[in-house]
Design a protein around this motif. Structure first.
Motif, PDB file in Angstrom:
ATOM      1  N   TYR A 107     -21.482   0.003  76.283  1.00  0.00           N
ATOM      2  CA  TYR A 107     -20.711  -0.604  77.325  1.00  0.00           C
ATOM      3  C   TYR A 107     -20.153  -1.961  76.748  1.00  0.00           C
ATOM      4  N   THR A 108     -18.848  -2.142  76.849  1.00  0.00           N
ATOM      5  CA  THR A 108     -17.942  -3.277  76.251  1.00  0.00           C
ATOM      6  C   THR A 108     -17.497  -4.151  77.639  1.00  0.00           C
ATOM      7  N   THR A 112      -8.272  -4.971  70.133  1.00  0.00           N
ATOM      8  CA  THR A 112      -8.278  -5.101  71.541  1.00  0.00           C
ATOM      9  C   THR A 112      -9.990  -5.164  71.860  1.00  0.00           C
ATOM     10  N   PRO A 113     -10.209  -5.311  73.096  1.00  0.00           N
ATOM     11  CA  PRO A 113     -11.747  -5.215  73.448  1.00  0.00           C
ATOM     12  C   PRO A 113     -12.246  -3.739  73.310  1.00  0.00           C
ATOM     13  N   SER A 114     -11.512  -3.028  73.577  1.00  0.00           N
ATOM     14  CA  SER A 114     -11.868  -1.441  73.659  1.00  0.00           C
ATOM     15  C   SER A 114     -12.231  -0.963  72.100  1.00  0.00           C
ATOM     16  N   LEU A 115     -10.992  -1.676  71.186  1.00  0.00           N
ATOM     17  CA  LEU A 115     -11.495  -1.315  69.765  1.00  0.00           C
ATOM     18  C   LEU A 115     -12.807  -2.119  69.331  1.00  0.00           C
ATOM     19  N   GLN A 116     -12.754  -3.305  69.618  1.00  0.00           N
ATOM     20  CA  GLN A 116     -14.037  -4.378  69.433  1.00  0.00           C
ATOM     21  C   GLN A 116     -15.571  -3.357  69.525  1.00  0.00           C
ATOM     22  N   TYR A 125     -15.366  -1.165  79.627  1.00  0.00           N
ATOM     23  CA  TYR A 125     -15.241   0.344  78.694  1.00  0.00           C
ATOM     24  C   TYR A 125     -16.418   0.789  78.412  1.00  0.00           C
ATOM     25  N   LEU A 126     -16.529   1.913  78.940  1.00  0.00           N
ATOM     26  CA  LEU A 126     -17.954   2.620  79.055  1.00  0.00           C
ATOM     27  C   LEU A 126     -17.899   4.086  78.015  1.00  0.00           C
ATOM     28  N   LYS A 127     -18.874   4.116  77.320  1.00  0.00           N
ATOM     29  CA  LYS A 127     -18.948   5.477  76.540  1.00  0.00           C
ATOM     30  C   LYS A 127     -20.402   5.823  76.959  1.00  0.00           C
ATOM     31  N   VAL A 128     -20.382   7.314  77.540  1.00  0.00           N
ATOM     32  CA  VAL A 128     -21.891   7.864  77.475  1.00  0.00           C
ATOM     33  C   VAL A 128     -22.004   8.883  76.517  1.00  0.00           C
ATOM     34  N   LEU A 129     -23.160   8.576  75.645  1.00  0.00           N
ATOM     35  CA  LEU A 129     -23.040   9.602  74.161  1.00  0.00           C
ATOM     36  C   LEU A 129     -24.116  10.203  74.411  1.00  0.00           C
ATOM     37  N   PHE A 130     -24.083  11.617  73.835  1.00  0.00           N
ATOM     38  CA  PHE A 130     -25.057  12.734  73.982  1.00  0.00           C
ATOM     39  C   PHE A 130     -25.283  13.321  72.226  1.00  0.00           C
ATOM     40  N   ASP A 131     -26.347  13.074  71.761  1.00  0.00           N
ATOM     41  CA  ASP A 131     -26.489  13.283  70.277  1.00  0.00           C
ATOM     42  C   ASP A 131     -26.409  15.050  70.187  1.00  0.00           C
ATOM     43  N   THR A 132     -25.765  15.453  69.528  1.00  0.00           N
ATOM     44  CA  THR A 132     -25.605  16.996  69.225  1.00  0.00           C
ATOM     45  C   THR A 132     -26.530  17.597  68.349  1.00  0.00           C
ATOM     46  N   SER A 133     -27.434  16.838  67.925  1.00  0.00           N
ATOM     47  CA  SER A 133     -28.542  17.370  66.844  1.00  0.00           C
ATOM     48  C   SER A 133     -29.358  18.315  67.861  1.00  0.00           C
ATOM     49  N   ARG A 134     -29.255  18.107  69.337  1.00  0.00           N
ATOM     50  CA  ARG A 134     -29.947  19.109  70.306  1.00  0.00           C
ATOM     51  C   ARG A 134     -29.090  20.625  70.140  1.00  0.00           C
ATOM     52  N   VAL A 135     -28.177  20.797  69.497  1.00  0.00           N
ATOM     53  CA  VAL A 135     -27.382  21.985  69.463  1.00  0.00           C
ATOM     54  C   VAL A 135     -27.507  22.598  68.046  1.00  0.00           C
ATOM     55  N   PRO A 136     -27.988  24.123  68.080  1.00  0.00           N
ATOM     56  CA  PRO A 136     -27.784  24.502  66.735  1.00  0.00           C
ATOM     57  C   PRO A 136     -26.555  24.744  66.321  1.00  0.00           C
ATOM     58  N   VAL A 137     -26.582  24.894  64.697  1.00  0.00           N
ATOM     59  CA  VAL A 137     -25.409  24.818  64.194  1.00  0.00           C
ATOM     60  C   VAL A 137     -24.525  25.854  64.717  1.00  0.00           C
ATOM     61  N   GLN A 138     -24.918  27.223  65.011  1.00  0.00           N
ATOM     62  CA  GLN A 138     -23.851  28.246  65.390  1.00  0.00           C
ATOM     63  C   GLN A 138     -23.413  27.700  66.633  1.00  0.00           C
ATOM     64  N   ASP A 139     -23.820  27.053  67.379  1.00  0.00           N
ATOM     65  CA  ASP A 139     -23.358  26.625  68.702  1.00  0.00           C
ATOM     66  C   ASP A 139     -22.060  25.373  68.906  1.00  0.00           C
ATOM     67  N   LEU A 140     -22.216  25.028  67.469  1.00  0.00           N
ATOM     68  CA  LEU A 140     -21.383  23.692  67.498  1.00  0.00           C
ATOM     69  C   LEU A 140     -19.887  23.781  67.770  1.00  0.00           C
ATOM     70  N   SER A 165     -15.627  -0.139  70.051  1.00  0.00           N
ATOM     71  CA  SER A 165     -15.679   1.151  69.222  1.00  0.00           C
ATOM     72  C   SER A 165     -16.275   0.809  67.833  1.00  0.00           C
ATOM     73  N   ARG A 166     -15.869  -0.487  67.313  1.00  0.00           N
ATOM     74  CA  ARG A 166     -16.080  -0.675  65.936  1.00  0.00           C
ATOM     75  C   ARG A 166     -17.550  -1.243  65.897  1.00  0.00           C
ATOM     76  N   GLY A 167     -18.158  -1.870  67.047  1.00  0.00           N
ATOM     77  CA  GLY A 167     -19.485  -2.449  67.094  1.00  0.00           C
ATOM     78  C   GLY A 167     -20.360  -1.035  67.028  1.00  0.00           C
ATOM     79  N   LEU A 168     -19.989  -0.263  67.989  1.00  0.00           N
ATOM     80  CA  LEU A 168     -20.616   1.067  68.069  1.00  0.00           C
ATOM     81  C   LEU A 168     -20.937   1.920  66.713  1.00  0.00           C
ATOM     82  N   SER A 169     -19.758   1.826  65.958  1.00  0.00           N
ATOM     83  CA  SER A 169     -19.810   2.495  64.730  1.00  0.00           C
ATOM     84  C   SER A 169     -20.851   1.742  63.800  1.00  0.00           C
TER      85      SER A 169
END
Length: 428
Positions: free
Chosen positions: A199-200, A352-356, A13-28, A358-362
């Motif tokens: 990655y889970t 489920t492994p997927s939720l485990q 179970y793969l998540k690739v994450l990109f921080d949106t602080s690189r985007v100005p508020v008006q472009d959100l 997600s919970r760990g990432l949170s």
């Protein structure tokens, strides 16, 4: 790289994450739209139909979302654009390759396809707002005082829906601006220095990761590292959103952060108690609503909301009575034990492994530790009637924040207009 080590039956179970602080508020708002566009437009190698076939032949799914996690240690939050892939271990290469294709080779200039996607997003958003008005009302009311909820409003809430409506209405004159906005956001987000991998999997699955992730990371530009500040305009707008609906979703939200009170596991018991006692009896049984919900989190933010409710102000008055109910709370040992068991059953729901993962990432982003979870559990198990009564000032602080939002019937909202600063249609 964040790893969640658990048995997954050979599925990564793969998540690739990109921080949106690189985007100005008006472009959100474009970040919100991007999750609906990616994977549904042609790329340099595939039509979007062929792309979908490739994904389903080689993986369980590829999806895109926008999420945010509050930072419990330092305040603020982390907003993220997430690409999620579910693959067999030996197909992990494909997962990163397909993400590289979608994130770097998607063709956004097809105006006809973009119009179709926008119409679909508007239609789905309308349906969601009509059927899940309680979620929309809580999100909107919380955005009056919370940075993270204001962010969620711009990328997925009523605010975002209004942006989509405007794009659909004025598409012919704004299509160039929309395409430019999406490209701008993709350029800012998808860079090597802005990429986090979650990655889970077990040890076998993890052994594939080092080489596989290079198929994406080495194809992304380095990135400028520029970060844009984000602060919500703190103001109680207290809006009533009218529609043709015959029922209402009444939300009263607030925060006890800064009031001198601290989070306690007893607040988890309060959620169960209100659902089966005070709110249930007054809003569901006597008031005729289909349901009622509440919750108070570690960040201090809390909400009380009704679901498919014939009333507006009457329900809000019932929320305002919660502190008095708690001050006079009485329960014997058997009743308290039932509330504790109900609370623990909610906490200990098998994942489920997927939720485990997600919970760990949170927990990782929010700063939740094993010690904090252990302390919460002990506070739940050892809770007494006095502990429940001690929650009265916490609920009072939340209610005194005074953030109210209602989504629902025009006549009922206008009849109770004194609780609103502004009444406006939900749909243009």
């Amino acid at each position: 790289m964040v790893r969640h080590d658990t048995f997954t039956s050979g599925i990564g179970y793969l998540k690739v994450l990109f921080d949106t602080s690189r985007v100005p508020v008006q472009d959100l708002p474009y970040v919100g739209l991007l999750k609906a566009v990616l994977g549904y437009v042609d790329t340099a190698r595939h039509t979007y139909g062929d792309l979908s076939s490739e994904i389903f032949l080689n993986s369980g799914s590829v999806s895109f979302s926008v999420t945010a996690f509050p930072d419990l240690k330092n305040g603020g939050f982390t907003g993220l654009f997430a690409a999620s892939v579910r693959v067999l271990y030996e197909k992990l290469d494909f997962g990163f390759e397909i993400l590289k294709e979608i994130l770097t080779e998607s063709i956004l200039e097809d105006e006809k396809r973009l119009r179709e996607i926008l119409n679909e997003v508007r239609s789905k958003s309308q349906m969601r707002l009509m059927s899940s008005g309680h979620t929309a009302a809580v999100s909107r009311a919380t955005s009056y005082f919370s940075d993270v909820s204001y962010y969620n409003e711009i990328t997925a809430g009523i605010d975002y829906f209004q942006s989509v409506e405007q794009w659909v209405r004025e598409f012919d004159s704004k299509k160039g601006e929309i395409i430019a906005g999406l490209k701008r956001v993709m350029g800012a987000l998808f860079t090597r220095d802005n990429m986090t991998v979650s990655y889970t999997a077990d040890d076998e699955g993890f052994s594939y990761l080092g080489n596989a992730m290079k198929k994406l990371s080495e194809k992304l530009p380095a990135g400028s590292g520029k970060i844009y500040p984000f602060t919500a305009p703190k103001e109680n707008l207290n809006e009533g959103f009218t529609s043709s609906s015959k029922v209402n979703y009444v939300a009263h939200c607030g925060t006890f952060a800064g009031s001198g009170y601290s989070y306690t596991g007893a607040l988890r018991i309060l959620k169960v108690m209100l659902s089966y006692d005070y709110l249930w009896i007054n809003i569901r049984v006597k008031g005729g609503a289909y349901g009622c919900m509440s919750g108070i989190g570690r960040s201090g933010e809390g909400y009380f909301v009704s679901y498919r409710d014939p009333e507006v102000k009457k329900s809000d008055d019932i929320y305002l009575g919660i502190p008095a109910y708690l001050e006079n709370f009485e329960a014997d040992e058997r009743t308290m034990t039932k509330y504790v068991i109900g609370t623990i059953s909610d906490i200990d729901t098998p994942l489920t492994p997927s939720l485990q993962g997600s919970r760990g990432l949170s927990a990782w982003y929010s700063g939740v530790t094993d010690e904090m979870l252990k302390k919460e559990r002990e506070e739940i198990l050892n809770a007494t009637v006095e502990d429940i009564r001690a929650l009265a000032p916490i609920t009072k602080a939340i209610l005194e924040t005074g953030a109210v939002c209602v989504v629902g019937n025009e006549d009922k909202i206008k009849a109770d207009s004194e609780i609103f600063k502004e009444i406006k249609p939900l749909f243009a």
